[in-house]
Write a protein that holds these residues in place. Structure first.
Motif, PDB file in Angstrom:
ATOM      1  N   LEU A  75       0.653  -1.243  -0.071  1.00  0.00           N
ATOM      2  CA  LEU A  75      -0.081   0.070  -0.074  1.00  0.00           C
ATOM      3  C   LEU A  75       0.586   1.453   0.036  1.00  0.00           C
ATOM      4  O   LEU A  75       0.491   2.379  -0.787  1.00  0.00           O
ATOM      5  CB  LEU A  75      -0.991   0.040   1.333  1.00  0.00           C
ATOM      6  CG  LEU A  75      -1.893  -0.889   1.287  1.00  0.00           C
ATOM      7  CD1 LEU A  75      -2.674  -0.781   2.670  1.00  0.00           C
ATOM      8  CD2 LEU A  75      -2.822  -1.256   0.117  1.00  0.00           C
ATOM      9  N   LEU A  76       2.113   1.196   0.656  1.00  0.00           N
ATOM     10  CA  LEU A  76       2.723   2.536   0.791  1.00  0.00           C
ATOM     11  C   LEU A  76       4.351   1.740   0.522  1.00  0.00           C
ATOM     12  O   LEU A  76       4.911   1.133   1.190  1.00  0.00           O
ATOM     13  CB  LEU A  76       2.766   3.127   2.119  1.00  0.00           C
ATOM     14  CG  LEU A  76       3.760   4.226   2.414  1.00  0.00           C
ATOM     15  CD1 LEU A  76       3.110   5.375   1.348  1.00  0.00           C
ATOM     16  CD2 LEU A  76       3.559   4.740   3.940  1.00  0.00           C
ATOM     17  N   VAL A 210       1.961   6.077  -2.864  1.00  0.00           N
ATOM     18  CA  VAL A 210       0.702   5.332  -2.183  1.00  0.00           C
ATOM     19  C   VAL A 210      -0.201   4.834  -3.333  1.00  0.00           C
ATOM     20  O   VAL A 210      -0.416   5.509  -4.077  1.00  0.00           O
ATOM     21  CB  VAL A 210       0.083   6.611  -1.243  1.00  0.00           C
ATOM     22  CG1 VAL A 210      -1.168   6.058  -0.558  1.00  0.00           C
ATOM     23  CG2 VAL A 210       0.973   7.104  -0.362  1.00  0.00           C
ATOM     24  N   ARG A 211      -0.581   3.587  -2.945  1.00  0.00           N
ATOM     25  CA  ARG A 211      -1.521   2.944  -3.802  1.00  0.00           C
ATOM     26  C   ARG A 211      -2.692   3.223  -3.174  1.00  0.00           C
ATOM     27  O   ARG A 211      -3.070   2.734  -2.219  1.00  0.00           O
ATOM     28  CB  ARG A 211      -1.026   1.516  -3.992  1.00  0.00           C
ATOM     29  CG  ARG A 211       0.359   1.338  -4.633  1.00  0.00           C
ATOM     30  CD  ARG A 211       0.702  -0.124  -4.842  1.00  0.00           C
ATOM     31  NE  ARG A 211       2.202  -0.245  -5.097  1.00  0.00           N
ATOM     32  CZ  ARG A 211       2.798  -1.336  -5.405  1.00  0.00           C
ATOM     33  NH1 ARG A 211       1.854  -2.266  -5.573  1.00  0.00           N
ATOM     34  NH2 ARG A 211       4.032  -1.200  -5.446  1.00  0.00           N
ATOM     35  N   ILE A 212      -3.807   3.646  -4.016  1.00  0.00           N
ATOM     36  CA  ILE A 212      -5.279   3.743  -3.633  1.00  0.00           C
ATOM     37  C   ILE A 212      -6.190   2.964  -4.298  1.00  0.00           C
ATOM     38  O   ILE A 212      -6.072   2.706  -5.394  1.00  0.00           O
ATOM     39  CB  ILE A 212      -5.928   5.037  -3.821  1.00  0.00           C
ATOM     40  CG1 ILE A 212      -4.824   6.215  -3.156  1.00  0.00           C
ATOM     41  CG2 ILE A 212      -7.194   5.188  -3.249  1.00  0.00           C
ATOM     42  CD1 ILE A 212      -5.071   7.526  -3.483  1.00  0.00           C
TER      43      ILE A 212
END
Length: 212
Positions: A75-76, A210-212
């Motif tokens: 995610l990060l 950052v992956r959303i």
């Protein structure tokens, strides 16, 4: 996972082995009773080192911390560089935060060890592309996991903090700088062993994805 047991005391081993064999239904004559014993690391970070090589040289381009994950998906991604950790340790020391400074220096030493090991690995296997050397980190200890022999989506985090300068070995006045790892891979694909070992040039203090 199925068939796994955690033991923290020697006295727990016999019962754990019996449970695993029963669960695997491997208690009969001739059954395969082999099983694997691994180090159980409770508090971990997932760190990776970016590598680039042309088959002769291999350079490490700092690290990335990708410990924050969900369903085994990152995610990060946060960059880890010697420059950033050294500056942070110095700032903590000046502020009187000695314990924090010591932790940061430990992280710096760990990063340097991982980078050195990753570069030696790349040279030993004659790495001729971009790859990622992945490790589990627990405090001052780190454990090698795997090498991904490809460019990864998070390579941009490394590009934020480092560029590459290629200098002619016989004429230092001739050089060019590459900001993209994909571009560097193309240069290596075209020129291969003729491409000189680059120098990594700091660009920014840190980078994140950052992956959303």
């Amino acid at each position: 996972g199925k068939g796994q047991r955690i033991v923290s005391q020697p006295g727990q081993v016999a019962a754990a082995v019996s449970e695993v064999l029963n669960e695997a239904r491997a208690t009969g004559p001739g059954d395969n009773r082999n099983f694997l014993i691994e180090l159980n690391v409770e508090s971990t970070r997932h760190n990776e080192i970016q590598l680039l090589g042309n088959g002769q040289w291999c350079i490490a381009l700092g690290g990335r911390d990708c410990s924050l994950q969900m369903h085994e998906q990152k995610l990060l991604e946060v960059s880890i560089t010697e420059e950033m950790l050294a500056a942070a340790a110095e700032a903590a020391e000046r502020a009187g935060q000695r314990e924090r400074a010591e932790v940061l220096r430990t992280d710096l030493d760990t990063l340097r060890e991982m980078e050195a090991q990753a570069a030696r690995f790349g040279e030993a296997v004659k790495l001729d592309s971009a790859s990622t050397f992945e490790s589990i980190v627990e405090g001052a200890h780190h454990y090698f996991m795997e090498v991904n022999t490809r460019i990864q989506v998070e390579h941009r985090v490394t590009e934020m903090v480092y560029a590459l300068r290629f200098t002619h070995p016989e004429d230092p006045t001739l050089s060019f700088t590459v900001d993209s790892l994909v571009e560097a891979m193309l240069w290596m694909a075209v020129h291969g062993p003729a491409l000189p070992r680059p120098e990594r040039i700091p660009r920014h203090g840190s980078g994140a994805e950052v992956r959303i």
